[in-house]
Design an enzyme around this catalytic site. Structure first.
Site, mmCIF file in Angstrom:
data_model
loop_
_atom_site.group_PDB
_atom_site.id
_atom_site.type_symbol
_atom_site.label_atom_id
_atom_site.label_comp_id
_atom_site.label_asym_id
_atom_site.label_seq_id
_atom_site.Cartn_x
_atom_site.Cartn_y
_atom_site.Cartn_z
ATOM 1 N N THR A 128 45.919 42.578 42.112
ATOM 2 C CA THR A 128 44.752 41.690 42.151
ATOM 3 C C THR A 128 44.626 40.813 40.908
ATOM 4 O O THR A 128 45.070 41.210 39.819
ATOM 5 C CB THR A 128 43.469 42.543 42.328
ATOM 6 O OG1 THR A 128 42.331 41.790 41.926
ATOM 7 C CG2 THR A 128 43.492 43.797 41.457
ATOM 8 N N ASP A 129 43.966 39.695 41.083
ATOM 9 C CA ASP A 129 43.679 38.808 39.944
ATOM 10 C C ASP A 129 42.754 39.481 38.925
ATOM 11 O O ASP A 129 42.664 39.051 37.779
ATOM 12 C CB ASP A 129 43.065 37.477 40.427
ATOM 13 C CG ASP A 129 41.781 37.616 41.240
ATOM 14 O OD1 ASP A 129 41.355 38.754 41.520
ATOM 15 O OD2 ASP A 129 41.192 36.573 41.594
ATOM 16 N N GLU A 130 42.069 40.568 39.372
ATOM 17 C CA GLU A 130 41.106 41.213 38.476
ATOM 18 C C GLU A 130 41.785 41.920 37.306
ATOM 19 O O GLU A 130 41.149 42.256 36.314
ATOM 20 C CB GLU A 130 40.231 42.189 39.270
ATOM 21 C CG GLU A 130 39.571 41.466 40.427
ATOM 22 C CD GLU A 130 38.436 42.213 41.083
ATOM 23 O OE1 GLU A 130 37.857 43.103 40.458
ATOM 24 O OE2 GLU A 130 38.139 41.880 42.247
ATOM 25 N N TYR A 152 37.768 49.702 38.612
ATOM 26 C CA TYR A 152 38.704 49.278 39.661
ATOM 27 C C TYR A 152 39.850 48.468 39.060
ATOM 28 O O TYR A 152 41.023 48.766 39.276
ATOM 29 C CB TYR A 152 37.970 48.445 40.728
ATOM 30 C CG TYR A 152 38.905 47.657 41.624
ATOM 31 C CD1 TYR A 152 39.773 48.302 42.514
ATOM 32 C CD2 TYR A 152 38.935 46.254 41.576
ATOM 33 C CE1 TYR A 152 40.644 47.565 43.324
ATOM 34 C CE2 TYR A 152 39.792 45.521 42.385
ATOM 35 C CZ TYR A 152 40.644 46.179 43.254
ATOM 36 O OH TYR A 152 41.510 45.461 44.047
ATOM 37 N N LYS A 156 43.937 49.284 38.821
ATOM 38 C CA LYS A 156 44.980 48.422 39.402
ATOM 39 C C LYS A 156 45.946 47.927 38.315
ATOM 40 O O LYS A 156 47.154 47.849 38.530
ATOM 41 C CB LYS A 156 44.350 47.232 40.121
ATOM 42 C CG LYS A 156 43.552 47.571 41.370
ATOM 43 C CD LYS A 156 44.378 48.186 42.480
ATOM 44 C CE LYS A 156 45.323 47.214 43.143
ATOM 45 N NZ LYS A 156 46.043 47.815 44.290
HETATM 46 P P1 NAD Z 1 40.548 48.368 51.930
HETATM 47 O O1 NAD Z 1 39.595 49.157 51.106
HETATM 48 O O2 NAD Z 1 40.051 47.602 53.104
HETATM 49 O O3 NAD Z 1 41.707 49.321 52.482
HETATM 50 C C1 NAD Z 1 42.306 50.306 51.713
HETATM 51 C C2 NAD Z 1 43.096 51.209 52.640
HETATM 52 O O4 NAD Z 1 43.750 52.218 51.846
HETATM 53 C C3 NAD Z 1 42.222 51.951 53.660
HETATM 54 O O5 NAD Z 1 42.850 51.922 54.917
HETATM 55 C C4 NAD Z 1 42.181 53.386 53.117
HETATM 56 O O6 NAD Z 1 42.020 54.366 54.141
HETATM 57 C C5 NAD Z 1 43.525 53.483 52.444
HETATM 58 N N1 NAD Z 1 43.561 54.509 51.390
HETATM 59 C C6 NAD Z 1 42.664 54.699 50.397
HETATM 60 N N2 NAD Z 1 43.027 55.743 49.627
HETATM 61 C C7 NAD Z 1 44.202 56.199 50.148
HETATM 62 C C8 NAD Z 1 45.073 57.244 49.788
HETATM 63 N N3 NAD Z 1 44.813 58.030 48.745
HETATM 64 N N4 NAD Z 1 46.185 57.438 50.519
HETATM 65 C C9 NAD Z 1 46.458 56.645 51.603
HETATM 66 N N5 NAD Z 1 45.654 55.658 51.995
HETATM 67 C C10 NAD Z 1 44.540 55.431 51.270
HETATM 68 O O7 NAD Z 1 41.292 47.413 50.896
HETATM 69 P P2 NAD Z 1 41.866 45.940 51.073
HETATM 70 O O8 NAD Z 1 40.794 44.980 50.751
HETATM 71 O O9 NAD Z 1 42.604 45.835 52.338
HETATM 72 O O10 NAD Z 1 42.895 45.910 49.858
HETATM 73 C C11 NAD Z 1 44.241 46.329 50.049
HETATM 74 C C12 NAD Z 1 44.976 46.217 48.728
HETATM 75 O O11 NAD Z 1 44.927 44.877 48.257
HETATM 76 C C13 NAD Z 1 44.370 47.069 47.617
HETATM 77 O O12 NAD Z 1 45.429 47.613 46.858
HETATM 78 C C14 NAD Z 1 43.585 46.087 46.783
HETATM 79 O O13 NAD Z 1 43.527 46.488 45.431
HETATM 80 C C15 NAD Z 1 44.414 44.840 46.949
HETATM 81 N N6 NAD Z 1 43.690 43.563 46.848
HETATM 82 C C16 NAD Z 1 42.567 43.352 47.584
HETATM 83 C C17 NAD Z 1 41.919 42.128 47.516
HETATM 84 C C18 NAD Z 1 40.705 41.844 48.348
HETATM 85 O O14 NAD Z 1 40.093 40.786 48.188
HETATM 86 N N7 NAD Z 1 40.313 42.685 49.274
HETATM 87 C C19 NAD Z 1 42.405 41.119 46.674
HETATM 88 C C20 NAD Z 1 43.567 41.375 45.927
HETATM 89 C C21 NAD Z 1 44.191 42.599 46.036
HETATM 90 P P1 TYD Z 2 33.222 41.433 45.790
HETATM 91 O O1 TYD Z 2 33.362 41.056 47.216
HETATM 92 O O2 TYD Z 2 32.683 42.778 45.448
HETATM 93 O O3 TYD Z 2 34.624 41.164 45.097
HETATM 94 P P2 TYD Z 2 35.055 41.212 43.529
HETATM 95 O O4 TYD Z 2 33.923 41.660 42.697
HETATM 96 O O5 TYD Z 2 36.155 42.199 43.570
HETATM 97 O O6 TYD Z 2 35.476 39.817 43.213
HETATM 98 O O7 TYD Z 2 32.279 40.378 45.080
HETATM 99 C C1 TYD Z 2 32.630 39.016 45.037
HETATM 100 C C2 TYD Z 2 31.607 38.289 44.200
HETATM 101 O O8 TYD Z 2 30.328 38.381 44.819
HETATM 102 C C3 TYD Z 2 31.434 38.890 42.818
HETATM 103 O O9 TYD Z 2 31.200 37.857 41.881
HETATM 104 C C4 TYD Z 2 30.218 39.776 42.965
HETATM 105 C C5 TYD Z 2 29.373 39.030 43.983
HETATM 106 N N1 TYD Z 2 28.537 39.885 44.849
HETATM 107 C C6 TYD Z 2 27.180 39.570 45.022
HETATM 108 O O10 TYD Z 2 26.661 38.589 44.451
HETATM 109 N N2 TYD Z 2 26.423 40.377 45.816
HETATM 110 C C7 TYD Z 2 26.942 41.459 46.457
HETATM 111 O O11 TYD Z 2 26.196 42.167 47.172
HETATM 112 C C8 TYD Z 2 28.338 41.768 46.285
HETATM 113 C C9 TYD Z 2 28.962 42.945 46.957
HETATM 114 C C10 TYD Z 2 29.076 40.942 45.459
#
Ligand code: NAD
Ligand code: TYD
Length: 341
Positions: A128-130, A152, A156
Site C-alpha cells: 500500500t501507499d500507506e 496497519y 504492511k
Molecule cells: P480485505 O480486508 O477486503 O480482505 C482481506 C482478506 O484477507 C479477507 O478475505 C480475509 O478473510 C483474508 N485474511 C485476513 N487474515 C487472514 C489470514 N490470517 N489468513 C488468510 N486470510 C486472511 O482487504 P482488501 O481491501 O481486499 O486488501 C487486500 C490487500 O491489498 C491487503 O494486503 C491490503 O493491505 C492491500 N491494499 C488494499 C488497499 C485498499 O484500498 N483496500 C490499497 C492498497 C493495498
Molecule cells: P479509509 O477508507 O479508511 O482508507 P485509508 O485510511 O486506508 O486511506 O479512509 C479513507 C479516507 O477517508 C481517510 O482519509 C479517512 C477518511 N474517512 C472518513 O472521513 N470517515 C470515515 O468514516 C472513514 C472510514 C474514513
C-alpha cells in the site's frame, strides 16, 4: 506461471483479482487460500465458483498456519503466490493492532518461507501507499524510505521489508506493488467510499473525519488488478511498483460527489472527531508502472461513479453485512458520540 495461490482471495481486491485472472488466462488454475475473517466472504466468489468450476478451488486456512500453507502448495502444485491476505482497515488497527501484526507481518513471513522451501517462481506482495507515511508535498517514489504512521501501515511496511530481505538474502523471486485506495465491487462497508454510499442510500449521516480536507487517490479496483497482472508478467524481479491514478481528491469532495450521484443533500455530511495520527495526504509517482505499459482506465471520479452504481444495484450483497451484529457493534464502537457539534 500456471497454478496460482491467491491468499486473501475472498476479500475485496483478491476476489476481483481472481475473477479478472480466470477470465483473462484460460490456462491458469487458481486456489484461493483464505481464513474468512469478517472481511472475507464466499459470496464475493460465488459467480467465480460457478463459472470456473474446473479451474478454481477454495481452501479455508490462515496464512500464519505454516503446515496448512505447505500442504496447499503441495496439493495444488502451486508455482506462484499472490498475497492479498491482511487485516486491512486502519481504524481497526488503531482499536486493536494484534491481528495486524500476526497476519500482515508474521503471515507474510510464513508465505516467504514456504516460497523458499518450494522454490516457487514468484511471491508477489500486495502492499500500500500507506507504507510511505503521509506526504505533505510531492509524490512518493519506490526508492523513498518507508515511514508508516498507523499500526496497519507499519505492519504492511514491515512485511515489505521482509519480502525484500528474502529477495536479497535468499534470491527469492519477489515483486511488490504499492496501491492507493481501491474502490469498486465487494468492498466491505467499513472503508470510506462504500460506507458513505450505503449510508447515503439509507439517508444516514456520512461521518467525515476532522476537516475532511485529507487527500487520497481513489482508484478503480480492476485497474489495480491489471497492474498486478502486468507486474507478475513484466515486472523486474525484486522490484517495487507504485499503482494509482497519480491524481488526488479531498475527502470532502469525494463525499459531495457521492451525494450528488445519489441525489442526496449535502446536509448528510456529519463532521466527526478525527482519526488519531490521520495521514493528511498520500500521493504516488506512478511513472515506473506506466513505463511497463499500464494506464489506469478510470479517473477517481469515474471510479466513484461506477462504485456508486454497483452498490445501488447490489443491495443483496451489503445489506446483510450492515444489518449483522458484527458490523453494528463495530459501527457503535467506532462512531457513537463522535459528532462535532
Ligand atoms: P480485505 O480486508 O477486503 O480482505 C482481506 C482478506 O484477507 C479477507 O478475505 C480475509 O478473510 C483474508 N485474511 C485476513 N487474515 C487472514 C489470514 N490470517 N489468513 C488468510 N486470510 C486472511 O482487504 P482488501 O481491501 O481486499 O486488501 C487486500 C490487500 O491489498 C491487503 O494486503 C491490503 O493491505 C492491500 N491494499 C488494499 C488497499 C485498499 O484500498 N483496500 C490499497 C492498497 C493495498
Ligand atoms: P479509509 O477508507 O479508511 O482508507 P485509508 O485510511 O486506508 O486511506 O479512509 C479513507 C479516507 O477517508 C481517510 O482519509 C479517512 C477518511 N474517512 C472518513 O472521513 N470517515 C470515515 O468514516 C472513514 C472510514 C474514513
Amino acid at each position: 506461471m500456471r497454478n496460482l495461490m491467491v491468499t486473501g482471495g475472498a476479500g475485496f481486491i483478491g476476489s476481483n483479482f481472481v475473477r479478472y485472472m480466470l477470465e483473462k488466462y484460460p490456462g491458469y488454475y487458481i486456489v484461493v487460500y483464505d481464513k474468512l475473517t469478517y472481511a472475507g466472504r464466499l459470496e464475493n466468489l460465488q459467480d467465480v465458483a460457478e463459472r470456473f468450476a474446473g479451474r478454481y478451488a477454495f481452501v479455508r486456512g490462515d496464512i500464519c498456519d505454516a503446515a496448512k500453507v505447505r500442504e496447499t502448495i503441495r496439493a495444488y502444485n502451486v508455482d506462484t503466490v499472490i498475497n492479498f491476505a491482511a487485516e486491512s482497515h486502519v481504524d481497526r488497527s488503531i482499536m486493536n493492532p494484534d491481528a495486524f501484526i500476526k497476519t500482515d507481518v508474521y503471515g507474510t513471513y510464513v508465505l516467504l518461507e514456504a516460497a523458499r522451501e518450494f522454490g516457487l517462481e514468484r511471491m508477489h506482495q500486495v502492499s500500500t501507499d500507506e507504507t510511505y507515511g503521509e506526504v505533505q508535498t510531492g509524490r512518493s517514489k519506490e526508492t523513498d524510505p518507508v515511514a508508516p504512521r498507523s499500526p496497519y501501515a507499519a505492519s504492511k511496511a514491515s512485511a515489505d521489508l521482509m519480502v525484500n530481505a528474502y529477495h536479497v538474502t535468499y534470491g527469492l523471486p519477489v515483486t511488490i506493488t504499492r496501491g492507493t485506495n481501491n474502490i469498486g465491487p465487494y468492498q466491505y462497508p467499513e472503508k470510506v467510499v462504500p460506507l458513505f454510499v450505503t449510508n447515503a442510500i439509507d439517508d444516514l449521516p456520512l461521518p467525515l473525519y476532522g476537516d475532511g480536507l485529507q487527500v487520497r487517490d481513489y482508484q478503480y479496483v480492476l485497474d489495480h488488478c491489471e497492474a498486478i497482472d502486468i507486474v507478475l508478467h513484466k515486472g523486474e524481479i525484486g522490484g517495487i511498483y507504485n499503482v494509482g491514478t497519480g491524481t488526488e481528491m479531498r475527502n470532502i469532495d469525494m463525499a459531495r460527489l457521492i451525494l450528488r450521484l445519489l441525489g442526496k443533500p449535502e446536509s448528510l455530511i456529519q463532521l466527526v472527531r478525527d482519526r488519531p495520527g490521520h495521514d493528511r495526504r498520500y500521493a504516488l509517482d506512478v511513472g515506473k508502472i506506466r513505463a511497463l505499459g499500464w494506464e489506469p482506465a478510470h479517473t477517481c471520479e469515474e471510479a466513484i461513479e461506477k462504485t456508486v452504481r454497483w452498490y445501488v444495484e447490489n443491495e443483496w450483497w451489503w445489506r446483510p453485512i450492515k444489518s449483522g451484529e458484527h458490523y453494528r457493534e463495530y459501527y457503535r464502537r467506532q462512531y457513537e458520540g463522535r459528532e462535532i457539534k
